[in-house]
Motif scaffolding. Structure first.
Motif, PDB file in Angstrom:
ATOM      1  N   ALA A  91      -6.142  27.633  46.304  1.00 58.12           N
ATOM      2  CA  ALA A  91      -6.925  28.203  47.404  1.00 58.12           C
ATOM      3  C   ALA A  91      -8.150  27.350  47.694  1.00 58.12           C
ATOM      4  CB  ALA A  91      -7.338  29.634  47.058  1.00 58.12           C
ATOM      5  N   LEU A 139      -3.751  35.471  51.001  1.00 57.71           N
ATOM      6  CA  LEU A 139      -4.413  34.174  51.143  1.00 57.71           C
ATOM      7  C   LEU A 139      -4.107  33.542  52.493  1.00 57.71           C
ATOM      8  CD1 LEU A 139      -3.935  32.737  47.545  1.00 57.71           C
ATOM      9  CD2 LEU A 139      -6.115  33.270  48.650  1.00 57.71           C
ATOM     10  N   ALA A 143     -11.078  34.340  49.583  1.00 53.01           N
ATOM     11  CA  ALA A 143      -9.928  33.720  48.934  1.00 53.01           C
ATOM     12  C   ALA A 143     -10.119  33.651  47.425  1.00 53.01           C
ATOM     13  CB  ALA A 143      -9.687  32.328  49.506  1.00 53.01           C
TER      14      ALA A 143
END
Length: 297
Positions: A65, A135, A181
């Motif tokens: 991420a 995400l 995230a």
């Protein structure tokens, strides 16, 4: 392993996997130039800091991420520097991608980095498939046409724009994505972390506006005076230097106060303040710190 090492390793792995033998050599070189010209990595560091505060039970996901957010940031810089926008010669003290490799390869490098960011998320969530969709939604929204970087850039093409909205979309959106995230990568509720990123992102843009008028090119690694030259919205122009600094202090205070109660609250607050001060010229950084320390400011 420290956060910066994790980020650099994750970026190197993503670039290596995404630009294999079939990638045209000049395109591969342009992509590496865009990503590995030294930068602060503040967005991915923020992502990992939030993940750590949420126990970070899947580091492979949080690393992915963080790297994907940085890949998207780098893509936005490549496109922002193009002749059709800023026509910038320098970025992070080095020639911009279009200056080093030409305009066509710069467009393609930016496009390729956008695609790679989402590929990277898919590659590293195979063992945690329940975390991929959140995400994708968080990061996709941050770069989109309604509330993300694309919208922020497009506002520069409009005859008028409200300054705060412009800052929220052009810069704040990806900071908000970084905090959200980080929580989502750790399997936690991302919504309580959004305000931290949103406030910090807007503060970061105001600090950038300030150094565009008060900084020196040699210190910040890019030309100064660009907001005025391109007629862009600017907190320094709209509020004056003192007003912009006051607004910066307000946003940083709000960012620190919005950090959810967690084991890393103090460390996160210190990161927010230090990263903001780092952006400012030394004299203004001192004033910023003084105003933060003044009760009731």
């Amino acid at each position: 392993m420290d956060a910066l090492t994790r980020i650099e390793q994750a970026l190197a792995a993503a670039i290596a996997k995404g630009s294999g033998e079939g990638t045209p050599p000049l395109l591969a070189a342009a992509v590496r130039h865009a990503v590995f010209t030294p930068g602060s990595r503040v967005r991915p560091r923020l992502c990992l800091a939030v993940a750590a505060a949420c126990d970070d039970d899947a580091p492979v996901v949080s690393d992915a991420a963080a790297a994907s957010i940085e890949l998207l940031h780098c893509a936005s810089l490549v496109h922002d520097d193009l002749p059709c926008f800023d026509d910038a010669e320098l970025r992070r003290g080095q020639p911009t991608v279009h200056r080093a490799y030409g305009e066509r390869l710069a467009v393609l490098a930016g496009d390729g980095l956008i695609v790679l960011a989402f590929e990277n998320l898919a590659w590293h969530t195979l063992r945690h498939p329940d975390r991929l969709a959140p995400l994708l939604m968080i990061i996709g929204r941050a770069v989109g046409m309604q509330d993300g970087i694309v919208a922020g850039q497009a506002w520069e093409c409009e005859p008028a724009v409200e300054l705060s909205a412009y800052h929220r979309e052009k810069t704040g959106a990806l900071f908000a994505a970084a905090t959200e995230a980080g929580a989502a990568a750790a399997g936690q509720d991302p919504s309580q972390w959004r305000q931290l990123g949103a406030n910090l992102g807007e503060a970061y843009q105001i600090a950038d506006d300030i150094r565009d008028v008060a900084g020196r090119s040699a210190e910040i690694g890019k030309p100064v005076g660009q907001d005025a030259a391109h007629g862009r919205p600017s907190a320094a122009a709209e509020l004056g230097l003192d007003g912009a600094l006051t607004r910066l202090v307000e946003l940083v205070q709000a960012a620190v106060q919005s950090i959810p109660d967690c084991p890393g609250t103090c460390k996160l607050g210190q990161l927010v303040i230090a990263e903001t001060a780092r952006l400012l010229p030394a004299d203004l950084a001192a004033r910023f710190q003084d105003q933060l320390a003044t009760p009731g400011s």
